[in-house]
Design an enzyme around this catalytic site. Structure first.
Site, PDB file in Angstrom:
ATOM      1  N   ASP A 119       3.705  -7.812  -7.383  1.00 34.91           N
ATOM      2  CA  ASP A 119       2.844  -7.610  -6.214  1.00 34.91           C
ATOM      3  C   ASP A 119       1.407  -7.965  -6.508  1.00 34.91           C
ATOM      4  O   ASP A 119       0.624  -8.223  -5.584  1.00 34.91           O
ATOM      5  CB  ASP A 119       2.955  -6.147  -5.742  1.00 34.91           C
ATOM      6  CG  ASP A 119       4.357  -5.866  -5.252  1.00 34.91           C
ATOM      7  OD1 ASP A 119       5.241  -5.568  -6.083  1.00 34.91           O
ATOM      8  OD2 ASP A 119       4.582  -5.986  -4.035  1.00 34.91           O
ATOM      9  N   LYS A 154       7.177  -3.096  -8.556  1.00 31.83           N
ATOM     10  CA  LYS A 154       7.843  -1.880  -8.103  1.00 31.83           C
ATOM     11  C   LYS A 154       7.986  -0.844  -9.215  1.00 31.83           C
ATOM     12  O   LYS A 154       8.288  -1.193 -10.360  1.00 31.83           O
ATOM     13  CB  LYS A 154       9.237  -2.253  -7.568  1.00 31.83           C
ATOM     14  CG  LYS A 154      10.046  -1.121  -6.997  1.00 31.83           C
ATOM     15  CD  LYS A 154       9.342  -0.313  -5.926  1.00 31.83           C
ATOM     16  CE  LYS A 154       8.755  -1.168  -4.844  1.00 31.83           C
ATOM     17  NZ  LYS A 154       7.843  -0.440  -3.937  1.00 31.83           N
TER      18      LYS A 154
HETATM   19  C1  LIG Z   1       8.361 -11.029  -4.390  1.00 31.96           C
HETATM   20  S1  LIG Z   1       7.349  -9.668  -4.307  1.00 31.96           S
HETATM   21  C2  LIG Z   1       8.533  -8.416  -4.173  1.00 31.96           C
HETATM   22  C3  LIG Z   1       7.972  -7.128  -4.665  1.00 31.96           C
HETATM   23  O1  LIG Z   1       7.612  -6.284  -3.567  1.00 31.96           O
HETATM   24  C4  LIG Z   1       8.346  -5.087  -3.711  1.00 31.96           C
HETATM   25  O2  LIG Z   1       7.653  -3.956  -3.263  1.00 31.96           O
HETATM   26  P1  LIG Z   1       7.929  -3.396  -1.760  1.00 31.96           P
HETATM   27  O3  LIG Z   1       9.394  -3.502  -1.523  1.00 31.96           O
HETATM   28  O4  LIG Z   1       7.413  -1.983  -1.814  1.00 31.96           O
HETATM   29  O5  LIG Z   1       7.102  -4.280  -0.857  1.00 31.96           O
HETATM   30  C5  LIG Z   1       8.619  -5.001  -5.182  1.00 31.96           C
HETATM   31  O6  LIG Z   1       7.479  -4.635  -5.914  1.00 31.96           O
HETATM   32  C6  LIG Z   1       9.013  -6.412  -5.448  1.00 31.96           C
HETATM   33  O7  LIG Z   1       9.039  -6.822  -6.780  1.00 31.96           O
END
Ligand SMILES: CSC[C@H]1O[C@H](OP(=O)(O)O)[C@H](O)[C@@H]1O
EC number: 5.3.1.23
Length: 353
Positions: free
Chosen positions: A243, A254
């Site tokens: 992120d 995550k």
């Molecule tokens: C390709 S970025 C995906 C990244 O985003 C996710 O977080 P969230 O589901 O809370 O938006 C997670 O960190 C993933 O690795």
């Protein structure tokens, strides 16, 4: 928000500009239900990002870009000669939707730069073109990262992935799962072990569904299985997304990613982060400076919509963590691969962007 049943529910079709409006495949409902939600305004788009109708760093950036188009359309219709102030307010509303993924702010900044050079005539066509370019560029970057990441996998192996860094988390194709898709097609990945990724279950609900759509063998596992699976052997790589990547190579991703990186290093499993250069934030020197989103206790104290914790108990729900650069074997971007990332290597790569 209304729904439209006329759109095809596929991981690569999760963010759709259709009939001059934005439709989002509702990731809160997957895989049990495939439904699109209409976002007819910047405010509805910001709400959809905050509520994780759409999630994933590049995906929320692409979505926010379309939210700016909706804003310009509405404000131009209301005040054709004085629409900018309203659009500026909506830019702030979209930027406030979630704090950690840098792609949200990167995409909004691209839209701001496009806005700055527009005259007072109808801004919508030019802004829609820019949003579609952001969307298209993201998919192209993911496909390039897929190739570069797959080339790093020398011998066929199984891999672990965490959360969902697939087509659903991007404009399409995926970052970590883009590498998985390309590597599997090249016969280099046998099976993907997908961490369920508590508390929001992006792994068991989204990654498993995505990989099934691509006929890639996937096994869902509880997050705490990864250690013994690595100890058993047969796992060549952990492949994740990100992120936000700090200037020194620290990787924010995550919650649970840091734990996987420590385990991988202990067990001699290589650790790959796949992320476009739009995820690298040179303004942040180190991972400790990245804002970590905290979400509500109910996400931890429930599972599948059923309350599992006792009433009135407290819960701690940071939804991202930071993996130090020294635990990352390689960062794969669309501009190239960085082995053993550090500030100098990140700076050199970004100097070419
Ligand atoms: C390709 S970025 C995906 C990244 O985003 C996710 O977080 P969230 O589901 O809370 O938006 C997670 O960190 C993933 O690795």
């Amino acid at each position: 928000m209304e729904t439209s049943a006329s759109l095809v529910a596929h991981p690569d079709n999760a963010i759709v500009w259709h009939d001059d409006n934005l439709f989002l495949l509702d990731q809160r409902a997957l895989p049990a239900e495939t439904r699109f939600l209409l976002c007819a305004s910047a405010a509805e788009t910001a709400r959809a990002i905050k509520d994780m109708v759409v999630r994933g760093a590049p995906a929320i950036g692409v979505t926010a870009a379309y939210g700016v188009v909706l804003s310009a359309r509405d404000h131009f219709q209301q005040e054709p000669t004085n629409w900018r102030a309203g659009v500026d307010q909506d830019l702030e509303l979209l930027a406030a939707a979630r704090p950690t993924a840098i792609n949200l702010f990167w995409a909004l900044e691209r839209m701001r730069r496009r806005l700055a050079v527009l005259d007072q005539l109808d801004p919508v066509p030019a802004l829609l073109t820019e949003a579609q370019r952001i969307h298209r560029d993201d998919v192209a970057a993911n496909q390039r990262m897929g190739e570069l990441g797959a080339a790093l996998i020398e011998t066929p192996t199984d891999v672990i992935t965490h959360c969902n860094a697939g087509a659903l988390a991007t404009g399409g194709y995926g970052t970590a799962l883009g590498v998985v898709r390309s590597a599997h097609a090249a016969g280099k990945i046998g099976r993907v072990y997908a961490d369920e990724t508590r508390p929001w279950l992006q792994g068991s609900r989204l990654t498993a569904w995505e990989l099934q759509q691509s006929d890639i063998p996937v096994t869902v596992q509880a997050d705490n299985v990864a250690a013994s699976l690595m100890a058993r052997g047969g796992i060549g790589w952990v492949i994740v997304g990100s992120d936000r990547i700090a200037a020194n190579g620290d990787v924010c991703n995550k919650i649970g990613t840091y734990m996987l990186a420590v385990l991988a290093r202990h067990h001699g499993v290589r650790f790959m982060v796949a992320a476009p250069t739009s995820t690298i934030d040179l303004k942040v020197g180190q991972g400790a400076d990245i804002p970590i989103e905290e979400r509500g206790a109910d996400e931890v104290l429930s599972c599948g919509g059923n309350r599992v914790g006792p009433d009135a108990v407290e819960a701690h729900n940071p939804v991202f963590d930071v993996t130090p650069a020294e635990l990352v074997d390689v960062i794969v971007t669309e501009r190239g691969v960085i082995e053993q990332p550090d500030a100098d290597k990140i700076g050199a790569l970004m100097a070419e962007v």
